[in-house]
Scaffold this active site. Structure first.
Site, PDB file in Angstrom:
ATOM      1  N   SER A 121       0.820  -1.209   0.000  1.00 53.89           N
ATOM      2  CA  SER A 121       0.000   0.000   0.000  1.00 53.89           C
ATOM      3  C   SER A 121       0.854   1.259   0.000  1.00 53.89           C
ATOM      4  O   SER A 121       0.324   2.362  -0.123  1.00 53.89           O
ATOM      5  CB  SER A 121      -0.904   0.020   1.237  1.00 53.89           C
ATOM      6  OG  SER A 121      -0.128   0.004   2.420  1.00 53.89           O
ATOM      7  N   HIS A 142      -3.238  -3.531  -5.478  1.00 49.52           N
ATOM      8  CA  HIS A 142      -3.516  -3.112  -4.107  1.00 49.52           C
ATOM      9  C   HIS A 142      -5.001  -3.248  -3.791  1.00 49.52           C
ATOM     10  O   HIS A 142      -5.814  -2.416  -4.189  1.00 49.52           O
ATOM     11  CB  HIS A 142      -3.046  -1.668  -3.884  1.00 49.52           C
ATOM     12  CG  HIS A 142      -3.322  -1.165  -2.501  1.00 49.52           C
ATOM     13  ND1 HIS A 142      -3.691   0.135  -2.239  1.00 49.52           N
ATOM     14  CD2 HIS A 142      -3.313  -1.803  -1.293  1.00 49.52           C
ATOM     15  CE1 HIS A 142      -3.879   0.278  -0.945  1.00 49.52           C
ATOM     16  NE2 HIS A 142      -3.656  -0.877  -0.352  1.00 49.52           N
ATOM     17  N   GLU A 154      -6.298  -0.766  -6.700  1.00 50.71           N
ATOM     18  CA  GLU A 154      -5.335   0.110  -7.372  1.00 50.71           C
ATOM     19  C   GLU A 154      -4.339  -0.769  -8.119  1.00 50.71           C
ATOM     20  O   GLU A 154      -3.652  -1.599  -7.512  1.00 50.71           O
ATOM     21  CB  GLU A 154      -4.607   0.993  -6.350  1.00 50.71           C
ATOM     22  CG  GLU A 154      -5.489   2.080  -5.748  1.00 50.71           C
ATOM     23  CD  GLU A 154      -4.788   2.918  -4.699  1.00 50.71           C
ATOM     24  OE1 GLU A 154      -5.027   4.138  -4.655  1.00 50.71           O
ATOM     25  OE2 GLU A 154      -4.005   2.364  -3.902  1.00 50.71           O
ATOM     26  N   ASN A 192      -4.055   6.084  -0.231  1.00 54.54           N
ATOM     27  CA  ASN A 192      -3.228   6.318   0.959  1.00 54.54           C
ATOM     28  C   ASN A 192      -2.545   7.679   0.927  1.00 54.54           C
ATOM     29  O   ASN A 192      -2.355   8.314   1.972  1.00 54.54           O
ATOM     30  CB  ASN A 192      -2.190   5.212   1.116  1.00 54.54           C
ATOM     31  CG  ASN A 192      -2.795   3.946   1.700  1.00 54.54           C
ATOM     32  OD1 ASN A 192      -3.959   3.935   2.087  1.00 54.54           O
ATOM     33  ND2 ASN A 192      -2.019   2.882   1.751  1.00 54.54           N
TER      34      ASN A 192
END
Length: 596
Positions: A121, A142, A154, A192
């Site tokens: 991540s 991800h 992702e 993130n």
């Protein structure tokens, strides 16, 4: 034609890894699930069994489908078991050296055409890929936790990832029923990179004792509609994991101070306060792994009655202003049983406010949320006036006029002369310093901020803003009034943005910077935050609703007060405002609303 994946391997069977196993097995794909030891394999098997059993109990999965799902999983110890799979996804802890060792071994074990993927991540997919002799076949996939539920994936390509590999993985995500956003290898990717600056800022707020953990979390849930407050979310993610992500993003992302982990996070990790998994983080939990919060020494003590903590009795309230916010606040107080005096600049404005209140109350009756008797009683409690002199005997004044400091200061100076001693004088400002308004009076101890959210009759949150001169009695009165209104009052200091705007707008500004850098599209960034983080709106949807001019003004105020370089308004936001692209109200902002 995209490649057909018939078998995949998953390395690491913690919560995320076991969830990824479930995603593939649910979709008819055979899975080789690998761990480092037999005990770790059994923990992973128990996680998957527990998840599927819960799905059966909730009627979301048939028993036969569960049994078929479990039969597709081959549980193994050691990477050698992955010699014939088409794709491997690694989901081990976020340590670069560990991942590089695993990928070097996977390169040796797996067949030449196998795709090697990491679920990282925050770490560099490129740095992981160079541990292999096939970096063109390495990609980031991800998933978000819990993987079986969260729709977003992702897909992270490096500068050498083959276009065919990207296309194959995108097709696979579609087969799994996921929404993929394909991006390049940058610290934090989309979700993130936007989420953790916000979480870190919230921890900083708590560390400085600006507001309590409960108030910070309530503010963001009730004020922004987020599924969890930031500190509760940190506990869910795990403070050790959050620290690693922030530290990696800080080192890889240009050393932006907003991603430098707040010292409190490292202290809590060192002390073993990791969040839910350890039973204690920002909150205390029933037991390690439990989501149930239990009281601890920091849990606020609720008083027995509204006036038990020194609050003054409030029966008559004056509300000054004629805009949307003033109208909503009048309705809120009248429905709660208070006698209300509405003061506007002239009979014509009073008539408009009166009509707006009636219309809103009538809608409540039509929708079955208010009886005709209660509507009539609420209207009967409101007195309409065009002069401040009628506020001479009220117990509380709420100011909701235009957001201009000179106007508010002049108004409060007048209220200071007119109102009786002991009256609480409240401003609804969302951005101006409350202390500046308070010092326009001779009674700054009686002045406080009551920041209602729009629309006031619906939104459950009120930010109670204390200045350094506000008395404890005034604060207690404000809290009691919010409770009597059926609102959640959160207490904070007199700092730009208070809680909600101070946390929300830097996140929105970061999203604009991400778009400005051509890292991703507005649509994909919105998808990432809605599907990956459960936000009710993506950042660009929200900016267009709020108004880009309003957003820019708030961001400028935050930057001027905090002088944090990361808070400087994104140039793209300034350019759009200059061009008159203000969002929905002008027909165009980040999107063109004239074609919708």
């Amino acid at each position: 034609m995209a490649r057909e994946f018939t078998s995949v391997g998953v390395v690491g069977l913690g919560t995320m890894g076991a969830g990824i196993v479930e995603v593939f097995a649910r979709n008819g794909i055979d899975v080789v699930a690998v761990e480092i030891s037999a005990a770790a394999v059994e923990r992973g098997r128990a996680t998957l069994t527990g998840s599927t059993d819960r799905a059966v109990a909730k009627g979301k999965l048939a028993e036969a489908d569960r049994d078929a799902l479990l039969a597709r999983v081959d549980w193994q110890v050691g990477l050698d078991a992955l010699h014939s799979v088409d794709l491997v996804i690694e989901a081990v802890p976020e340590h670069l050296d560990l991942k590089q060792r695993i990928f070097a071994e996977l390169d040796r074990v797996c067949k030449p055409e196998a795709i090697l993927a990491t679920n990282t991540s925050s770490l560099s997919v490129t740095e992981i890929s160079v541990a292999t002799t096939r970096p063109n076949q390495v990609i980031g996939i991800h998933f978000f936790n819990p993987a079986p539920v969260m729709k977003l994936v992702e897909v992270v390509r490096t500068v050498v990832t083959s276009a065919d590999v990207v296309a194959d993985v995108e097709a696979l995500c579609e087969r799994l029923g996921k929404v993929d956003v394909t991006i390049s290898d940058r610290a934090g990717f989309i979700a993130n990179a936007l989420l953790f600056g916000y979480l870190n800022h919230a921890v900083s707020m708590f560390e400085s004792r600006y507001a309590t953990r409960e108030d910070i979390d309530a503010a963001m849930k009730l004020g922004c509609g987020l599924p969890m407050g930031p500190l509760a979310l940190m506990d869910l993610i795990g403070l050790d994991t959050a620290y690693e992500i922030l530290d990696t993003m800080y080192r890889r992302g240009g050393r932006d101070r907003r991603h430098a982990p707040v010292p409190l996070i490292k202290q809590m990790v060192t002390a073993g306060l990791l969040g839910r998994k350890s039973g204690r983080g920002f909150y205390t939990y029933e037991r390690p792994g439990s989501p149930v919060v239990v009281p601890d020494e920091h849990t606020p003590v609720t008083t027995g009655g509204a006036l038990a903590d020194g609050a003054r009795a409030i029966t008559k309230v004056g509300i000054v202003g004629s805009g949307t916010m003033a109208t909503g606040i009048i309705e809120v107080f009248a429905k709660a049983g208070y006698e209300v005096i509405s003061v506007t600049r002239g009979a014509e404005k009073s008539a408009k406010v009166c009509e707006a209140v009636k219309t809103s109350l009538n809608k409540g009756v039509v929708r079955g949320k208010l009886s005709e008797e209660d509507r009539d009683a609420a209207l009967g409690r409101i007195n309409w006036s065009a002069t401040l002199d009628h506020l001479a005997d009220v117990d509380l004044v709420v100011e909701a006029v235009v957001e201009e400091l000179s106007v508010k200061k002049a108004l409060f100076a007048s209220l200071d002369e007119i109102c009786k001693p002991g009256v609480v004088l409240a401003t609804t400002t969302s951005s101006l310093p409350v202390i500046d308004v308070a010092m326009a009076t001779q009674r700054p101890a009686d002045v406080i901020g009551l920041h209602f959210f729009n629309p006031a009759p619906i939104m459950p949150l009120v930010e109670i803003v204390q200045t350094i001169r506000t008395s404890a009695e005034t604060s207690a009165t404000a809290r009691a009034v919010c409770a009597a209104l059926g609102k959640t009052g959160v207490v904070c200091g007199d700092r730009s943005g208070f809680i909600v705007n101070a946390l929300l707008f830097p996140y929105l500004n970061d999203a604009v910077k991400m778009l400005e850098a051509s890292y991703s599209t507005a649509d994909d960034i919105d998808y990432a935050m809605k599907l990956g983080c459960g936000y009710p709106m993506g950042p660009f949807e929200l900016l267009d609703v709020v108004g880009l001019d309003v957003s820019l003004a708030i961001q400028r105020e935050l930057y001027l007060e905090l002088r944090e370089p990361g808070f400087a308004p994104a140039p793209l936001l300034e350019h759009l405002v200059t061009a008159g692209y203000l969002g929905r109200k002008s027909g165009r902002g980040f999107r063109d609303h004239t074609k919708r």
